[in-house]
Design a protein around this motif. Structure first.
Motif, PDB file in Angstrom:
ATOM      1  N   ILE A 191      22.425  97.418   2.504  1.00 12.89           N
ATOM      2  CA  ILE A 191      23.211  97.537   3.731  1.00 12.89           C
ATOM      3  C   ILE A 191      22.593  98.527   4.713  1.00 12.89           C
ATOM      4  N   VAL A 192      22.308  99.733   4.232  1.00  8.94           N
ATOM      5  CA  VAL A 192      21.836 100.785   5.143  1.00  8.94           C
ATOM      6  C   VAL A 192      20.462 100.444   5.722  1.00  8.94           C
ATOM      7  N   LEU A 193      19.506 100.120   4.879  1.00  8.38           N
ATOM      8  CA  LEU A 193      18.145  99.868   5.365  1.00  8.38           C
ATOM      9  C   LEU A 193      18.057  98.664   6.303  1.00  8.38           C
ATOM     10  N   PRO A 194      18.717  97.532   6.011  1.00  8.48           N
ATOM     11  CA  PRO A 194      18.675  96.414   6.979  1.00  8.48           C
ATOM     12  C   PRO A 194      19.290  96.760   8.328  1.00  8.48           C
ATOM     13  N   LEU A 195      20.252  97.685   8.345  1.00 12.01           N
ATOM     14  CA  LEU A 195      20.862  98.099   9.604  1.00 12.01           C
ATOM     15  C   LEU A 195      20.077  99.212  10.302  1.00 12.01           C
ATOM     16  N   SER A 196      19.035  99.687   9.666  1.00  6.52           N
ATOM     17  CA  SER A 196      18.289 100.842  10.189  1.00  6.52           C
ATOM     18  C   SER A 196      16.879 100.465  10.635  1.00  6.52           C
ATOM     19  N   LYS A 197      16.671  99.217  11.021  1.00  8.32           N
ATOM     20  CA  LYS A 197      15.337  98.791  11.444  1.00  8.32           C
ATOM     21  C   LYS A 197      14.791  99.592  12.630  1.00  8.32           C
ATOM     22  N   PRO A 198      15.630  99.936  13.635  1.00 10.99           N
ATOM     23  CA  PRO A 198      15.074 100.718  14.752  1.00 10.99           C
ATOM     24  C   PRO A 198      14.497 102.061  14.320  1.00 10.99           C
ATOM     25  N   ILE A 199      15.238 102.807  13.500  1.00 10.62           N
ATOM     26  CA  ILE A 199      14.744 104.128  13.114  1.00 10.62           C
ATOM     27  C   ILE A 199      13.584 104.010  12.138  1.00 10.62           C
ATOM     28  N   LEU A 200      13.594 102.981  11.286  1.00 10.06           N
ATOM     29  CA  LEU A 200      12.473 102.772  10.377  1.00 10.06           C
ATOM     30  C   LEU A 200      11.205 102.434  11.157  1.00 10.06           C
ATOM     31  N   ALA A 201      11.350 101.672  12.246  1.00 13.30           N
ATOM     32  CA  ALA A 201      10.196 101.364  13.087  1.00 13.30           C
ATOM     33  C   ALA A 201       9.641 102.620  13.747  1.00 13.30           C
ATOM     34  N   VAL A 202      10.547 103.494  14.199  1.00 11.66           N
ATOM     35  CA  VAL A 202      10.111 104.750  14.819  1.00 11.66           C
ATOM     36  C   VAL A 202       9.380 105.617  13.809  1.00 11.66           C
ATOM     37  N   LEU A 203       9.961 105.771  12.624  1.00 10.71           N
ATOM     38  CA  LEU A 203       9.338 106.598  11.592  1.00 10.71           C
ATOM     39  C   LEU A 203       7.994 106.024  11.167  1.00 10.71           C
ATOM     40  N   THR A 204       7.935 104.695  11.043  1.00 11.70           N
ATOM     41  CA  THR A 204       6.679 104.061  10.644  1.00 11.70           C
ATOM     42  C   THR A 204       5.581 104.322  11.661  1.00 11.70           C
ATOM     43  N   LEU A 205       5.908 104.174  12.940  1.00  7.98           N
ATOM     44  CA  LEU A 205       4.908 104.387  13.987  1.00  7.98           C
ATOM     45  C   LEU A 205       4.437 105.835  14.013  1.00  7.98           C
ATOM     46  N   MET A 206       5.378 106.776  13.946  1.00  6.79           N
ATOM     47  CA  MET A 206       5.004 108.190  14.016  1.00  6.79           C
ATOM     48  C   MET A 206       4.168 108.613  12.817  1.00  6.79           C
ATOM     49  N   TYR A 207       4.608 108.215  11.639  1.00  6.91           N
ATOM     50  CA  TYR A 207       3.855 108.587  10.438  1.00  6.91           C
ATOM     51  C   TYR A 207       2.491 107.897  10.409  1.00  6.91           C
ATOM     52  N   ALA A 208       2.457 106.608  10.759  1.00 10.83           N
ATOM     53  CA  ALA A 208       1.201 105.864  10.707  1.00 10.83           C
ATOM     54  C   ALA A 208       0.175 106.422  11.689  1.00 10.83           C
ATOM     55  N   VAL A 209       0.610 106.740  12.899  1.00  6.79           N
ATOM     56  CA  VAL A 209      -0.319 107.325  13.882  1.00  6.79           C
ATOM     57  C   VAL A 209      -0.822 108.676  13.396  1.00  6.79           C
ATOM     58  N   GLY A 210       0.064 109.453  12.778  1.00 13.73           N
ATOM     59  CA  GLY A 210      -0.361 110.744  12.241  1.00 13.73           C
ATOM     60  C   GLY A 210      -1.418 110.590  11.165  1.00 13.73           C
ATOM     61  N   HIS A 211      -1.233 109.638  10.260  1.00 14.04           N
ATOM     62  CA  HIS A 211      -2.233 109.410   9.211  1.00 14.04           C
ATOM     63  C   HIS A 211      -3.526 108.859   9.802  1.00 14.04           C
ATOM     64  N   TRP A 212      -3.410 107.964  10.776  1.00 18.09           N
ATOM     65  CA  TRP A 212      -4.613 107.357  11.356  1.00 18.09           C
ATOM     66  C   TRP A 212      -5.475 108.401  12.066  1.00 18.09           C
ATOM     67  N   ASN A 213      -4.848 109.373  12.702  1.00 16.24           N
ATOM     68  CA  ASN A 213      -5.595 110.382  13.464  1.00 16.24           C
ATOM     69  C   ASN A 213      -5.925 111.631  12.659  1.00 16.24           C
ATOM     70  N   ALA A 214      -5.498 111.697  11.395  1.00 20.63           N
ATOM     71  CA  ALA A 214      -5.680 112.912  10.603  1.00 20.63           C
ATOM     72  C   ALA A 214      -7.138 113.092  10.187  1.00 20.63           C
ATOM     73  N   TYR A 215      -7.623 114.297  10.327  1.00 17.91           N
ATOM     74  CA  TYR A 215      -8.951 114.630   9.829  1.00 17.91           C
ATOM     75  C   TYR A 215      -9.003 116.033   9.242  1.00 17.91           C
ATOM     76  N   PHE A 216      -8.049 116.909   9.639  1.00 17.52           N
ATOM     77  CA  PHE A 216      -8.117 118.310   9.209  1.00 17.52           C
ATOM     78  C   PHE A 216      -7.923 118.438   7.698  1.00 17.52           C
TER      79      PHE A 216
END
Length: 298
Positions: A191-216
């Motif tokens: 119930i919760v996760l299917p109703l939380s697609k907007p926030i999951l998309a936001v978290l996915t984008l933020m985390y993924a961009v952080g990992h993609w740009n990480a080098y330190f």
């Protein structure tokens, strides 16, 4: 019935025109460097060095891209970054949801104390040396886990997700599910996760961009070249000018003098940026909604 159109005052129209002009110039200032980099990457080295490239490619050439995809070092970095991004984002989402959802439940005992402890970590941390020693004691140096576990959780993202759950998942829904015999785990997954697609998309984008740009983290924890991510390889190529010999193989010295390495750097920037630019349109429709809802004070 004919509607009467109200004429805007001249001052308001002038002000609106000034805003449009300002936004157009601002957009141009942001887009032109990107366009220049893309055009230079598809131009011949001679045209890049001589300054002939301004808006579109001059003497169209794919030599730089062919050299990039012939580089084992860069392809290994690309592979590693994809692995770090995919699995790292999955780990981030798992920890974030499992912590944010319980904290969003009002009857959860001690949630305010936990939030205070989490907030403290946003302002104070042990520092680089204690973190390095911890990673070393856990035998994670020069392993992929060193790129995942130290940053497995972001307190800011937890707060955003917690606020979303509080404002978007009614407590009555949980009570109704419990009456029907639904356990907390089933309620979260079904119930919760299917109703939380907007926030999951936001978290996915933020985390993924952080990992993609990480080098330190790679600079601190990794020693084996087979584990280096793409951004670490690009750092060596673009900043330290440590060009991969495979990229320059078969390239005449005259071409190098005419700026082949310069065109190669532009092509590297394009290759490193394209995956993120491709990913954004797929989550854009959820991004604004998720950020706005998750940013409300709860």
């Amino acid at each position: 019935m004919q509607t009467m159109k109200i004429k805007e005052p001249f001052g308001d129209r002038l002000f609106l025109l000034a805003i449009y002009i300002f936004l157009a110039l601002l957009t141009l200032a942001v887009l032109y460097p990107m366009l220049y980099i893309v055009s230079s990457s598809f131009s011949s080295p001679r045209a890049v060095v001589s300054g002939q490239v301004w808006l579109y490619p001059v003497e169209f050439s794919l030599r730089a891209y062919k050299s990039i995809f012939n580089s084992t070092q860069l392809m290994v970095g690309y592979y590693n970054t994809i692995i770090y991004t995919v699995f790292g984002t999955m780990i981030n989402l798992l920890f974030t949801v499992l912590l944010a959802y319980p904290l969003s439940i009002k009857k959860f005992y001690g949630r305010n104390a936990i939030m205070i402890l989490l907030m403290i970590t946003m302002f104070f941390n042990g520092g680089l040396i204690p973190t390095y020693l911890l990673v070393k004691d856990l035998d994670m140096l020069d392993t992929r886990w060193a790129m995942w576990l130290p940053g497995a959780l972001s307190v800011f993202q937890v707060i955003v997700a917690r606020t979303f759950f509080q404002s978007s998942i009614p407590g009555e829904l949980s009570e109704a599910a419990q009456i029907d015999g639904c356990r907390d785990t089933r309620f979260l997954l079904s119930i919760v996760l299917p109703l939380s697609k907007p926030i999951l998309a936001v978290l996915t984008l933020m985390y993924a961009v952080g990992h993609w740009n990480a080098y330190f983290d790679a600079l601190i924890y990794l020693r084996s070249e087979k584990l280096f991510p793409l951004q670490y390889v690009l750092r060596n190529l673009l900043i330290l000018n440590a060009a991969d010999p495979e990229m320059l193989a078969g390239t005449a010295g005259k071409i190098r003098e005419q700026g082949f390495e310069q065109a190669l750097k532009y092509a590297l920037i394009v290759v490193a940026s394209v995956p993120v630019l491709i990913m954004y349109p797929f989550v854009q429709k959820h991004f604004v909604k998720g950020v706005m809802i998750g940013s409300l004070k709860g």
